[in-house]
Design an enzyme around this catalytic site. Structure first.
Site, PDB file in Angstrom:
ATOM      1  N   ASP A 149       0.889  -1.160   0.000  1.00 33.66           N
ATOM      2  CA  ASP A 149       0.000   0.000   0.000  1.00 33.66           C
ATOM      3  C   ASP A 149       0.927   1.209   0.000  1.00 33.66           C
ATOM      4  O   ASP A 149       1.610   1.472   1.003  1.00 33.66           O
ATOM      5  CB  ASP A 149      -0.899  -0.013   1.242  1.00 33.66           C
ATOM      6  CG  ASP A 149      -1.836   1.195   1.271  1.00 33.66           C
ATOM      7  OD1 ASP A 149      -1.598   2.160   0.498  1.00 33.66           O
ATOM      8  OD2 ASP A 149      -2.789   1.185   2.063  1.00 33.66           O
ATOM      9  N   ASN A 163       3.626   5.227 -10.119  1.00 37.60           N
ATOM     10  CA  ASN A 163       2.505   5.246 -11.061  1.00 37.60           C
ATOM     11  C   ASN A 163       1.156   4.939 -10.416  1.00 37.60           C
ATOM     12  O   ASN A 163       0.111   5.234 -10.998  1.00 37.60           O
ATOM     13  CB  ASN A 163       2.842   4.214 -12.160  1.00 37.60           C
ATOM     14  CG  ASN A 163       1.701   3.906 -13.069  1.00 37.60           C
ATOM     15  OD1 ASN A 163       1.335   4.715 -13.903  1.00 37.60           O
ATOM     16  ND2 ASN A 163       1.092   2.728 -12.892  1.00 37.60           N
ATOM     17  N   TYR A 179      -8.409  15.384  -8.054  1.00 36.72           N
ATOM     18  CA  TYR A 179      -7.447  14.682  -8.922  1.00 36.72           C
ATOM     19  C   TYR A 179      -6.495  15.689  -9.568  1.00 36.72           C
ATOM     20  O   TYR A 179      -5.274  15.483  -9.591  1.00 36.72           O
ATOM     21  CB  TYR A 179      -8.217  13.897  -9.983  1.00 36.72           C
ATOM     22  CG  TYR A 179      -7.373  13.035 -10.888  1.00 36.72           C
ATOM     23  CD1 TYR A 179      -6.887  11.802 -10.454  1.00 36.72           C
ATOM     24  CD2 TYR A 179      -7.068  13.439 -12.189  1.00 36.72           C
ATOM     25  CE1 TYR A 179      -6.118  11.001 -11.292  1.00 36.72           C
ATOM     26  CE2 TYR A 179      -6.304  12.647 -13.033  1.00 36.72           C
ATOM     27  CZ  TYR A 179      -5.834  11.431 -12.585  1.00 36.72           C
ATOM     28  OH  TYR A 179      -5.077  10.637 -13.419  1.00 36.72           O
ATOM     29  N   LYS A 190      -2.439  15.853  -9.033  1.00 35.31           N
ATOM     30  CA  LYS A 190      -1.499  15.632 -10.138  1.00 35.31           C
ATOM     31  C   LYS A 190      -0.647  16.883 -10.406  1.00 35.31           C
ATOM     32  O   LYS A 190       0.495  16.770 -10.857  1.00 35.31           O
ATOM     33  CB  LYS A 190      -2.252  15.189 -11.391  1.00 35.31           C
ATOM     34  CG  LYS A 190      -2.883  13.797 -11.266  1.00 35.31           C
ATOM     35  CD  LYS A 190      -1.824  12.699 -11.105  1.00 35.31           C
ATOM     36  CE  LYS A 190      -2.431  11.305 -11.213  1.00 35.31           C
ATOM     37  NZ  LYS A 190      -1.401  10.234 -11.090  1.00 35.31           N
TER      38      LYS A 190
HETATM   39  P1  NAI Z   1      -5.256   1.373 -13.143  1.00 35.31           P
HETATM   40  O1  NAI Z   1      -6.415   1.558 -12.241  1.00 35.31           O
HETATM   41  O2  NAI Z   1      -5.203   0.203 -14.060  1.00 35.31           O
HETATM   42  O3  NAI Z   1      -3.887   1.385 -12.321  1.00 35.31           O
HETATM   43  C1  NAI Z   1      -3.728   1.978 -11.067  1.00 35.31           C
HETATM   44  C2  NAI Z   1      -3.085   0.947 -10.160  1.00 35.31           C
HETATM   45  O4  NAI Z   1      -2.748   1.570  -8.918  1.00 35.31           O
HETATM   46  C3  NAI Z   1      -4.042  -0.220  -9.833  1.00 35.31           C
HETATM   47  O5  NAI Z   1      -3.416  -1.456 -10.174  1.00 35.31           O
HETATM   48  C4  NAI Z   1      -4.273  -0.093  -8.331  1.00 35.31           C
HETATM   49  O6  NAI Z   1      -4.436  -1.334  -7.681  1.00 35.31           O
HETATM   50  C5  NAI Z   1      -2.992   0.629  -7.899  1.00 35.31           C
HETATM   51  N1  NAI Z   1      -3.149   1.330  -6.630  1.00 35.31           N
HETATM   52  C6  NAI Z   1      -4.104   2.254  -6.300  1.00 35.31           C
HETATM   53  N2  NAI Z   1      -3.946   2.641  -5.031  1.00 35.31           N
HETATM   54  C7  NAI Z   1      -2.867   1.967  -4.532  1.00 35.31           C
HETATM   55  C8  NAI Z   1      -2.206   1.939  -3.283  1.00 35.31           C
HETATM   56  N3  NAI Z   1      -2.622   2.688  -2.262  1.00 35.31           N
HETATM   57  N4  NAI Z   1      -1.142   1.128  -3.125  1.00 35.31           N
HETATM   58  C9  NAI Z   1      -0.707   0.365  -4.149  1.00 35.31           C
HETATM   59  N5  NAI Z   1      -1.280   0.332  -5.369  1.00 35.31           N
HETATM   60  C10 NAI Z   1      -2.365   1.129  -5.545  1.00 35.31           C
HETATM   61  O7  NAI Z   1      -5.203   2.711 -13.998  1.00 35.31           O
HETATM   62  P2  NAI Z   1      -4.073   3.373 -14.876  1.00 35.31           P
HETATM   63  O8  NAI Z   1      -4.781   4.226 -15.845  1.00 35.31           O
HETATM   64  O9  NAI Z   1      -3.092   2.389 -15.370  1.00 35.31           O
HETATM   65  O10 NAI Z   1      -3.389   4.367 -13.822  1.00 35.31           O
HETATM   66  C11 NAI Z   1      -2.001   4.488 -13.635  1.00 35.31           C
HETATM   67  C12 NAI Z   1      -1.665   5.939 -13.391  1.00 35.31           C
HETATM   68  O11 NAI Z   1      -1.954   6.689 -14.572  1.00 35.31           O
HETATM   69  C13 NAI Z   1      -2.457   6.624 -12.260  1.00 35.31           C
HETATM   70  O12 NAI Z   1      -1.579   7.412 -11.487  1.00 35.31           O
HETATM   71  C14 NAI Z   1      -3.432   7.515 -13.017  1.00 35.31           C
HETATM   72  O13 NAI Z   1      -3.823   8.631 -12.256  1.00 35.31           O
HETATM   73  C15 NAI Z   1      -2.615   7.891 -14.221  1.00 35.31           C
HETATM   74  N6  NAI Z   1      -3.353   8.377 -15.384  1.00 35.31           N
HETATM   75  C16 NAI Z   1      -4.325   7.599 -15.966  1.00 35.31           C
HETATM   76  C17 NAI Z   1      -5.038   8.073 -17.026  1.00 35.31           C
HETATM   77  C18 NAI Z   1      -6.120   7.271 -17.674  1.00 35.31           C
HETATM   78  O14 NAI Z   1      -6.890   7.850 -18.480  1.00 35.31           O
HETATM   79  N7  NAI Z   1      -6.241   5.979 -17.440  1.00 35.31           N
HETATM   80  C19 NAI Z   1      -4.750   9.415 -17.594  1.00 35.31           C
HETATM   81  C20 NAI Z   1      -3.681  10.118 -16.935  1.00 35.31           C
HETATM   82  C21 NAI Z   1      -3.030   9.602 -15.853  1.00 35.31           C
END
Ligand code: NAI
Length: 254
Positions: free
Chosen positions: A67, A94, A160, A164
């Site tokens: 976490d 990430n 958000y 960011k």
């Molecule tokens: P995703 O939801 O597939 O990945 C996020 C991951 O972070 C998940 O696997 C989740 O379990 C993990 N996570 C969340 N809270 C956590 C914690 N406290 N401890 C450990 N792991 C944790 O979504 P995605 O899109 O791959 O997101 C990755 C990054 O990209 C994020 O920071 C998001 O804000 C950013 N992002 C995403 C966009 C989108 O349109 N999908 C656009 C711009 C940025």
């Protein structure tokens, strides 16, 4: 070993939020280029599956449940990279969450705190632990996942957006502080990316999101991973403090 695979031979990478989406794509990409990868996430099932998939493809990867909001767990995660693979050369911070769309006056402060805790404070915890290690070991490279919402905004995502923007600020701060210690710090600012983060979005809203992008479509995770892998690599040796938009040109469009 092919030339591409040799690129990261003997290098160790840590990716948070690596169970799926962008982080899983980055983990697969770095491993395919020879890195040993710590796949870190609090989703054990999906994280184990990502690491197993990398190993099945001939790469080196271990899942680490974490976490990222927990200071002791973050420090232990970084130490785990040293214990398992002998060091840490590349880190991709990430993990993140997107809150449902409330206008500013409707904000729940619980939601505000949670968003800040995961998207901002946890990135600070991760960077702090990684930089301490990299300082002791002669350098490294860090990439944070910001967002287009780290530069501009859109209605309904104020917490958000604030979280960011802070990632952009932390990236620039660390970039100027550690450049002479051999540590480069950059961020990516994706537009909309087709990941689990959008899982609950109804089909018609997805069509709208695609149409909003200048290219008429959102990005695939691999299109973000290629940029992250470049920034983490020695090929980006003079890139530091950069916030790289990956949005098909949307942010350039007046
Ligand atoms: P995703 O939801 O597939 O990945 C996020 C991951 O972070 C998940 O696997 C989740 O379990 C993990 N996570 C969340 N809270 C956590 C914690 N406290 N401890 C450990 N792991 C944790 O979504 P995605 O899109 O791959 O997101 C990755 C990054 O990209 C994020 O920071 C998001 O804000 C950013 N992002 C995403 C966009 C989108 O349109 N999908 C656009 C711009 C940025």
């Amino acid at each position: 070993m092919s030339e591409v695979r040799a690129e990261h031979a003997d290098r160790v990478a840590l990716v948070t939020g690596a169970a799926g989406g962008i982080g899983a794509a980055v983990s697969r990409t770095l491993a395919a280029r020879g890195a040993s990868v710590i796949v870190a996430d609090f989703n054990s099932d999906a994280g184990e599956a990502t690491a197993a998939e990398i190993r099945a493809a001939g790469g080196r990867a271990i899942f680490r449940k974490v976490d990222v909001t927990d200071e002791a767990q973050v420090d232990a995660m970084v130490q785990f990279a040293v214990d398992e693979f002998g060091g840490l050369h590349m880190a991709h911070n990430n993990a993140g969450i997107l809150h449902p769309g409330d206008r500013f006056h409707e904000l729940s402060m619980e939601q505000w705190d949670r968003t800040m805790e995961i998207n901002t404070r946890a990135v600070a915890l991760c960077m702090r632990a990684q930089i301490r290690l990299m300082l002791a070991n002669g350098g490294g490279s860090i990439v944070n996942t910001a967002s287009g919402a780290g530069i501009g905004s859109a209605p309904g995502i104020s917490a958000y957006t604030a979280s960011k923007h802070a990632v952009v600020g932390m990236t620039r701060s660390a970039a100027v502080e550690y450049v002479r210690d051999g540590i480069r710090v950059n961020a990516v600012a994706p537009g909309t990316v087709d990941t689990g983060m959008l899982a609950g979005v109804p089909a018609e809203r997805r069509d709208e999101l695609n149409a909003l992008m200048l290219m008429g479509r959102m990005a695939q995770p691999q299109e973000v991973a290629e940029v992250v892998a470049f920034l983490l690599s020695e090929k980006a040796s003079y890139v530091n403090g950069a916030i790289v938009s990956i949005d098909g040109g949307s942010s350039a469009h007046a």
